[in-house]
Design a protein around this motif. Structure first.
Motif, PDB file in Angstrom:
ATOM      1  N   ILE A 163       0.847  -1.198   0.000  1.00  0.00           N
ATOM      2  CA  ILE A 163       0.000   0.000   0.000  1.00  0.00           C
ATOM      3  C   ILE A 163       0.883   1.249   0.000  1.00  0.00           C
TER       4      ILE A 163
ATOM      5  N   ARG B 172      -1.794 -10.439  -6.080  1.00  0.00           N
ATOM      6  CA  ARG B 172      -0.447 -10.984  -5.944  1.00  0.00           C
ATOM      7  C   ARG B 172       0.024 -11.067  -4.493  1.00  0.00           C
ATOM      8  N   GLU B 173      -0.381 -10.109  -3.677  1.00  0.00           N
ATOM      9  CA  GLU B 173       0.124 -10.131  -2.298  1.00  0.00           C
ATOM     10  C   GLU B 173      -0.781 -10.957  -1.387  1.00  0.00           C
ATOM     11  N   MET B 174      -2.100 -10.747  -1.508  1.00  0.00           N
ATOM     12  CA  MET B 174      -3.001 -11.393  -0.554  1.00  0.00           C
ATOM     13  C   MET B 174      -3.436 -12.785  -0.995  1.00  0.00           C
TER      14      MET B 174
ATOM     15  N   TYR C 268      -3.371  -5.497  -7.762  1.00  0.00           N
ATOM     16  CA  TYR C 268      -2.104  -6.172  -7.477  1.00  0.00           C
ATOM     17  C   TYR C 268      -2.074  -6.643  -6.028  1.00  0.00           C
TER      18      TYR C 268
ATOM     19  N   GLY D 178       2.201   2.204  -3.168  1.00  0.00           N
ATOM     20  CA  GLY D 178       1.265   2.731  -4.145  1.00  0.00           C
ATOM     21  C   GLY D 178       0.809   1.692  -5.148  1.00  0.00           C
ATOM     22  N   GLU D 179       0.846   0.401  -4.767  1.00  0.00           N
ATOM     23  CA  GLU D 179       0.377  -0.641  -5.671  1.00  0.00           C
ATOM     24  C   GLU D 179      -1.135  -0.508  -5.880  1.00  0.00           C
TER      25      GLU D 179
END
Lengths: 274, 315, 540
Positions: A173, A185-187, A181, A176-177
């Motif tokens: 965050i 991709r992260e979660m 994304y 600034g993703e």
């Protein structure tokens, strides 16, 4: 994938679960070709036969070969349960993710409602839904999916919230993703694993629930060779031939045990830090 | 535990029951069956049907029908059974009493067996006893009630002829025979719970036994026994309360199946009969009563937990 | 000197694993006499805690031992389980690292203290309770009667640790093991616990084994010190001797790694005055929301304030240290500045007004980067290092800039890691290596300001030193400004140009680093400075 399989084989639950579920999937895919007889062919002279070299598991009240019926019924039972679970998981995951994403009062309202729905026992909810839609396998499938959705919503939400608190999400965050994304991709990769585990264990429940609905006459209808239905039909002849009721009962139990073991094995194997 | 917490929980129960009543009403009311046709039969005259519809309020908007029904429910009036024409409530509550008896015996049997099994497995972790309990719990949670019922009837009623396979005798009429009739249903219902709860007790206790404060207690010179009973058990059994409450959901589902199999005239059997007969008021009453039982069980568990666990600051 | 109370001779410990034996302790020889304090210093994994478990005879079944551990001549290795239970808590006491986990949350503090007295001194419950109250008064608790009845969650960390200490001293043991007893506490509380320790130690003359990772702290309280590294005692002797003339290379390295305020790593002179890079003006942060039911019942607002009108500025290339205890609002400010917390007030960056999250655009986020405390949490466990490092390049790199393996390799080499790490997952790296990856990620966008939120506090002393050295090096190379958040005053005095002190959400002091030694300071800052043990005489 290969690494996860290797990890699973290392734990006794994982290995046993893989073997059992593997055999079941084999029965689902190629079972009907290996069935020695036509599952619906009646033979009036061959009724109530105990297990023998000719009929490995014996015959039923119409002289049908039980082994052949079980092999054909695997699809009706297992595939239905898997689809129902997957459908319920999908609905639940969407609701749970939305709830976790919205947060605040919306989250609370959604979760309180989910809790309220969960206070209807899943068998009862499935019964009511089948009653509404009519007795059939497909309706039983839908009923199970809907009965599972609230529970899966709860699981998904709690996992998503736990992941949401991790600093790698904060880092994304702060970087600034885009929301896509961060979620994708992260979660998601971190949310999927626990959900797959929960889903595997729930397949066991779905098999049991589906068989129970058929047993109560609300799922698969005769002359289907669904296992719960086979047990229900065999009840009247229990005194004449206990084999008729024993085999499909054990088949249901074996599938449930297999998926339970597989779920626990997966839980250990999917933990990246272990 | 503050009054505000209890108030909040009570409000939540109210909300839960409201949602449940809406769902139950919605699911049953959009049934394709025409209630008036069901009551008067296919051959009724259109005039008679129309008159009955007006009388039953079937021409009102769905919301009005819901509110009307809800108002009745709040006064304990669930309407008249379409099957028997009698009021639903008395029959349902009488049936509920029998089901609660079954549920109560099952919970007691479960607690008596599951907690010691879980403790033994946790204390002897990795030994034969643990593996045995673990294996049995896998089997236990994987057996649907209808399978368990089949097995216990085959073995205990058919082969050994120890107990009657089906039927019901009120305890007030003949306590001994009544109890004999309850044994198989109770065994069936409690098996899955025993398997589940013993597994939970084991894993909670294993976690607690690994905690720092247990080690600290051992290093103060307390014996294993003292540490287990004074320090560990209490903390391990607390979460079990919540699990038992959540399992009441399975229990009630199991009760439905078991009552059907053993011909036990409880609320589950009433419900199945009602569903097969498409008797709407009875279905609504049965479902609502079961859901309420579950919600109340969870409420009581939460309050008990909050009362026992001083750590949690409820507001 | 008299016969030692605790005498460890040639003690070795191995753990049996499926892959063979792993050595935990190797030929450890130590002794502690009455009235002595032996400081056992080592980093995580050095075996110092294993030694404590070995003395307490609390080892897993896979342990294989050699040598002897003697308590006034009795070899504990040859003592039966029942006798050991009678010795534990009576003749050897132990104080644990974290009082919030070493006390049973569901039993009152009094119960947990009194049970030791009942067990070892044969008192009745009533006598034990009365004695317990006395004991609590003795360790400086103001209302012992009340404290006895409280549950752990109703007491502060310092109060709980006092109860644990009272329990350890309750049966007048001959020997007490202190396992990092102040590590989990705030600076000022830690100081008070340390003072209590000294007082009780002097009064009872108990033989103490004080385990710590903190050399500065040990130099203050111990009479003897032993340095342990990979299961071996590499050096031991009188404190003054070891600290002044360390003979072993590892001890020297460890001593050099201890942050010392007088050993500056950065030029003291602040960067030339000019326009501030970032200005924070009256920034407030509130947590939580008004509970619906609370409002209904007319109860007070339970919102929690994280920051109250904090104003500060950072110059280009400046290192601004922010210190304070846990819960003082240091991290809250960091999160507000990176768009992770809503805030009231205003931030100005390079002249631009940032009034809220919406104003933090790509340019702002590129220029302001944050590094978190725990690399385990800040690096996604399911992404390879390559993917983790490629994101900032993709987001902020100029069009046409390289994002290939070579670029990733350069980023890794910048933080002194081999380029081959790109293909690894975070769990395959050590704690220090992971934190370096996090640093590389922050520097990938060539930022003007990097917010370091307690980035060294989860690391060992020597690892911390190398990470700090790396940061200083990067600052010199790129002229990056840092907002360096830490609870370690000595560390901040080593590298910061100016220091901001926060206390319960307020900024109480903002001074040049030199002013910490002789300036006029807020009383809280003063007590913070007084609480921090000054490291022992500088090593060579």
């Amino acid at each position: 994938m290969i690494e996860i399989l290797k990890r699973m084989l290392r734990s006794p639950q994982g290995a046993l679960g893989l073997v059992i579920v593997g055999l079941i999937l084999l029965a689902v895919i190629v079972g009907p070709w290996f069935a020695p007889y036509d599952p619906e062919k009646m033979a009036p002279l061959m009724r109530y036969k105990p297990p023998s070299a000719q009929f490995w598991l014996g015959t039923d009240q119409y002289g049908r070969d039980i082994l052949s019926r079980l092999l054909h019924g695997a699809r009706a039972t297992v595939v239905m349960a898997v689809i129902a679970t997957a459908l319920g998981t999908l609905v639940g995951a969407v609701v749970g993710t939305i709830s976790a994403f919205l947060g605040g009062r919306s989250d609370e309202a959604i979760m309180r409602t989910v809790d309220a729905i969960m206070s209807i026992p899943s068998l009862l909810l499935a019964l009511l839904i089948v009653n509404l839609l009519g007795k059939s396998s497909v309706n039983a499938l839908l009923a199970i999916a809907l009965a599972f959705a609230p529970g899966m919503a709860r699981v998904t939400r709690s996992v998503a919230l736990a992941v949401r608190k991790q600093d790698y999400v904060n880092a994304a965050i702060a970087r600034g993703e885009s929301a896509a994304y961060i979620v994708g991709r992260e979660m998601l990769p971190n949310v999927v694993a626990p959900i797959v585990v929960e889903m595997t264990i729930r397949v066991a429940f779905a098999v049991m629930l589906f068989a129970t609905l058929s047993f109560l006459g609300l799922g698969a209808q005769p002359p289907a060779s669904e296992w719960g239905l086979m047990v229900a039909e065999a009840r009247r002849f229990m005194h004449l031939s206990p084999w008729m009721i024993l085999w499909p009962s054990l088949a249901v139990a074996l599938v449930a045990i297999g998926f339970n073991l597989l779920g626990d094995g997966l839980r250990d194997a999917l933990n990246p830090r272990s | 535990m503050s009054p505000a917490y209890i108030l909040k929980r009570i409000l939540l129960i109210g909300y839960t029951l409201l949602v449940v009543s809406l769902i139950v009403f919605a699911i049953t009311q959009i049934l394709p069956a025409d209630a008036a046709v069901m009551m008067l039969g296919e051959n009724a005259t259109p005039d008679a049907l129309a008159a009955l519809r007006v009388k039953m309020g079937l021409n009102d908007s769905i919301w009005l029908q819901y509110l009307h029904w809800l108002a009745g429910v709040l006064h304990g009036d669930f309407g008249l059974s379409m099957r028997t024409g009698q009021p639903v409530a008395p029959a349902m509550f009488e049936a509920l009493g029998r089901s609660l008896l079954l549920a109560l015996f099952s919970i007691v049997l479960m607690l008596v067996l599951a907690i010691p099994l879980g403790i033994i497995a946790a204390v002897r972790r990795g030994r034969a006893v643990d593996l045995g309990v673990s294996f049995l719990s896998y089997v236990g949670v994987s057996l649907p009630e209808f399978v368990t019922a089949t097995l216990v009837v085959l073995v205990l009623a058919d082969w050994l002829q120890w107990l009657p396979a089906t039927g019901y005798v009120p305890l007030t009429e003949d306590p001994l025979r009544g109890l004999r009739h309850l044994v198989l249903p109770v065994l069936t219902v409690s098996l899955i719970l025993i398997a589940h709860v013993s597994r939970m007790v084991r894993s909670e206790l294993v976690d607690v036994l690994h905690s720092d404060y247990i080690r600290a207690a051992r290093l103060k010179g307390l014996s294993k026994r003292q540490v287990l009973f004074k320090h560990a058990l209490r903390n391990a059994l607390l979460p079990t309360i919540t699990i038992v409450a959540l399992d009441v959901g399975y229990l009630l589902g199991g009760v439905i199946v078991v009552e059907e199999i053993f011909a036990l005239p409880g609320i589950g059997r009433q419900l199945i009969v009602a569903i097969q007969a498409r008797d709407l008021p009875s279905i609504q009453a049965g479902a609502l009563i079961l859901a309420t039982t579950y919600a109340v069980a969870n409420f009581l568990a939460d309050i008990a937990y909050a009362w026992l666990d001083r750590r949690i600051q409820y507001d | 000197m008299a016969t030692p109370i605790l005498d460890i001779a040639g003690y070795g410990l191995d753990y049996a694993t499926p892959a063979g034996f792993t050595r935990a302790l190797d030929d450890v020889t130590l002794s502690i006499a009455r009235g002595e304090v032996l400081g056992l210093v080592g980093e995580s994994g050095s075996g110092k805690t294993s030694l404590a478990w070995a003395i307490m005879r609390h080892l897993p079944k896979s342990a294989r031992e050699a040598g002897a551990i003697r308590l006034t001549g009795q070899d504990l290795l040859k003592t039966s389980e029942a006798e050991i239970e009678a010795i534990r808590g009576k003749r050897i006491g132990m104080v644990f690292q974290d009082p919030s986990t070493s006390l049973n949350p569901t039993l009152s503090l009094g119960t947990q203290l009194a049970e030791v007295l009942v067990r070892h001194r044969g008192l009745t419950r009533k006598q034990a309770w009365a004695e317990g109250e006395e004991r609590l008064a003795h360790v400086g608790l103001k209302v012992p009667g009340q404290m006895m009845r409280r549950y752990p969650h109703e007491a502060s960390g310092g109060e709980k640790q006092r109860v644990v200490i009272a329990t350890a001293f309750a049966c007048q043991p001959e020997c007490i093991i202190f396992d990092e007893p102040t590590t989990a506490l705030d600076v000022i509380t830690a100081r008070q616990i340390l003072d209590l320790f000294k007082e009780l130690q002097a009064e009872t003359g108990v033989a103490s084994l004080y385990i710590s990772h903190d050399l500065a702290l040990v130099s203050q309280i111990a009479t003897k010190v032993a340095v342990i590294h990979r299961g071996k005692i590499v050096e031991q002797g009188a404190v003054a001797e070891v600290f002044a003339r360390p003979r072993d290379a590892y001890t020297q390295k460890l001593l050099a790694a201890v942050p010392r305020p007088d050993h500056r790593l950065v030029d003291t002179a602040a960067p030339a005055a000019g326009k501030p890079l970032v200005e924070v003006e009256k920034v407030s942060v509130h947590y939580g929301r008004k509970p619906f039911l609370g409002r209904l019942l007319g109860r007070a607002n339970t919102q929690f304030t994280g920051n109250r009108e904090v104003s500060l500025c950072v110059m280009p290339g400046e290192i601004l240290g922010i210190v304070g205890e846990s819960g003082s609002g240091k991290s809250t400010l960091a999160k507000a500045m990176t768009g992770l917390n809503r805030f009231e007030g205003e931030i100005r960056f390079a002249g631009r007004r940032i009034a809220g999250l919406g104003d933090m655009d790509r340019a702002y986020r590129r220029d302001v980067q944050i590094i978190f405390q725990h690399p385990d949490s800040s690096l996604n466990p399911r992404q390879r290092i390559r993917e983790i490092l490629s994101r900032p390049l993709e987001l902020y790199g100029e069009p046409g800039a390289r994002k290939d393996a070579a670029a990733i390799g350069e980023l890794l080499e910048q933080v002194r890691l081999p380029a081959s790490f790109a293909e690894r997952y975070p769990h395959q790296l050590s704690g220090g290596e992971k934190q370096r990856v996090a640093i590389a990620r922050a520097f990938a966008s060539k930022p003007k300001l990097v917010i370091c939120d307690e980035i060294t506090s989860a690391l060992d002393v020597s690892v911390q030193a190398s990470v700090v050295e790396l940061l200083v090096d990067l600052q010199k190379r790129f002229g990056t400004a840092y907002l360096f958040i830490t609870h370690d005053l000595n560390l901040v005095r080593q590298i910061a140009h100016r220091v901001a002190v926060m206390y319960r959400g307020d900024l109480v002091d903002l001074v040049d680093v030199a002013a910490l030694t002789d300036g006029t300071l807020h009383p809280y800052t003063r007590s913070l400075l007084d609480a921090v043990p000054a490291p022992a005489a500088a090593a060579a």
